[in-house]
Design an enzyme around this catalytic site. Structure first.
Site, mmCIF file in Angstrom:
data_model
loop_
_atom_site.group_PDB
_atom_site.id
_atom_site.type_symbol
_atom_site.label_atom_id
_atom_site.label_comp_id
_atom_site.label_asym_id
_atom_site.label_seq_id
_atom_site.Cartn_x
_atom_site.Cartn_y
_atom_site.Cartn_z
ATOM 1 N N TYR A 105 48.315 -1.661 -17.058
ATOM 2 C CA TYR A 105 48.455 -1.151 -15.689
ATOM 3 C C TYR A 105 49.792 -0.437 -15.606
ATOM 4 C CZ TYR A 105 49.117 -1.083 -10.635
ATOM 5 O OH TYR A 105 49.327 -0.669 -9.354
ATOM 6 N N GLU A 192 48.732 5.793 -9.590
ATOM 7 C CA GLU A 192 48.372 4.545 -10.267
ATOM 8 C C GLU A 192 47.389 4.798 -11.407
ATOM 9 O OE1 GLU A 192 47.164 0.401 -8.290
ATOM 10 O OE2 GLU A 192 45.454 1.730 -8.517
#
Ligand code: GDP
Ligand code: MN
Length: 394
Positions: A105, A192
């Protein structure tokens, strides 16, 4: 403003970041065609992903692999039209399926408290990062970018080693700094990548090599900065915009739907907030925040009325206009016109003061519209009217 994965990926590509090629398809036939081209290039599978502006598409069944053109067409047919968190899927992204070795992530977020762009990275990618943050906060590495210099090289390296991506140091550092650049260049609030993935693919000599790529991308842009980015404004996805939001935006009206039953039409954001506070204080519940903006011409008044009445919960309308540049008589005329065209009849209380207030009162009284001399009086009349019509309906 949220933008689709495909558009988010083009912003990353523009910074030179590694993103696998993709095609957007609106029909199963178009998805099939895209899959055929990918499979003809020697890939053995394609991935088909729902393009909707919500997260968790994978869990909702909106991300699927297909091993043939036939299967790609079937999968696309199943995903198109699917309802994901209330949104109907109207297009899919088609790409060569990546052979994923590990998912990470990585995100650049705007931290309002420190007024910095913060990079957040974790070796526990792919899944809900909120869950990681809640249960194992130590698994998330943070670095605050310098306000002018961006993410400094040593910070990027510390982040990358902390995420366990040392084996891909150079690419990972480039991606981390690239996310900050993407934020700054586009005035984004969020960039993101989940998952940022190590994938296995055939190297130049056919033997497998590992590479770091941005497999998913989510970007939100600062609406207030869109004026500086005419090219990005085109990324607004009209397929998914709520019709009331579109009307409000086109008319230059600030409109936010709330849970109550008293529709409010006010000019000026401060006055609108005050009006809502007073409605609450008088025991009522505002159905919306609505700032009709400067001028308040009659077409705007009509549009605002339609927005308010599009909410079936509305039992009464409170109009509170301070005539400065906006002329009271023009607003009153707009209200009378809008009342004639409205689909259902809802009690309305109007308070107009300032420029041409007397003319406004005459117009409204001639049409038997309830008027109030003071804001307090208008508010209590609206609250009483809402109560009466709620009681009558029950
Ligand atoms: P999201 O669920 O909306 O965040 O959509 P993602 O694009 O992140 O996909 C969800 C999950 O599907 C990923 O975490 C991967 O595990 C999987 N996935 C996505 N793309 C591929 C791919 O190309 N190959 C494989 N094998 N899995 C993929
Ligand atoms: Mn994802």
């Amino acid at each position: 403003m949220k933008i689709q994965e495909s558009d988010a990926k083009s912003l990353l590509l523009a910074r030179g970041l590694p993103v696998p090629a993709w095609t957007v398809a609106r029909t199963p036939a178009a998805a099939r065609q895209a899959a055929e081209a990918i499979l003809a290039g020697g890939e053995d599978k394609v991935v088909i992903k729902a393009l909707v502006l919500v997260g968790g598409r994978g869990k909702a069944g909106g991300v699927k692999l297909a091993g043939s053109a036939d299967e790609a067409e079937q999968v696309a047919d199943a995903i198109l039209g699917m309802n994901i968190k209330g949104i109907t899927v109207q297009k899919v992204l088609v790409a060569a399926a990546a052979d994923i070795v590990k998912e990470f992530y990585l995100a650049a977020v705007l931290d309002r408290k420190s007024q910095r762009i913060i990079l957040m990275g974790s070796a526990e990618g792919g899944m809900d990062i909120e869950e990681v943050a809640a249960t194992r906060p130590e698994a998330i590495i943070r670095e605050a970018a310098h306000p002018h210099l961006g993410l400094l090289p040593w910070q990027a390296r510390r982040l990358v080693f902390g995420m366990g991506l040392g084996a891909h140091l150079k690419d990972a550092v480039r991606i981390a700094t690239g996310l900050v650049e993407t934020m700054l260049v586009n005035d984004a609030d969020l960039v993101e990548i989940n998952p940022l993935a190590i994938i296995r693919e055939a190297g130049p000599d056919g033997s497998p090599v590992e590479r770091l790529v941005c497999l998913d991308a989510k970007v939100t842009l600062d609406d207030s900065a869109l004026g500086r980015h005419p090219d990005l404004a085109g990324m607004r996805d009209l397929d998914e915009e709520d019709p009331t939001d579109r009307i409000a935006r086109e008319q230059g009206i600030s409109f936010i739907k709330l849970d109550g039953n008293i529709g409010c039409m006010v000019n000026g954001a401060g006055l609108a907030m005050t009006t809502m506070d007073l409605v609450k204080q008088a025991g009522g519940a505002p159905a919306n925040f609505l700032d009709i903006g400067g001028g308040a011409r009659s077409d705007k008044v009509a549009a605002a009325m339609a927005l308010i009445l599009s909410d079936p919960k509305v039992e009464a309308i409170l109009v509170n206009i301070f005539g400065g540049i906006a002329r009271g008589d023009e607003v009153a005329r707009g209200l009378v016109e809008a009342r004639k065209e409205q689909a259902r009849s809802v009690p309305m209380v109007v308070r107009i003061v300032g420029t041409n207030a007397e003319a406004a009162a005459q117009i409204l009284q001639a049409e038997k519209v309830a008027t109030a001399a003071s804001l307090d009086e208008a508010v209590s009349m609206a609250v009483a009217a809402a109560r009466a019509s709620a009681g009558g309906a029950a």
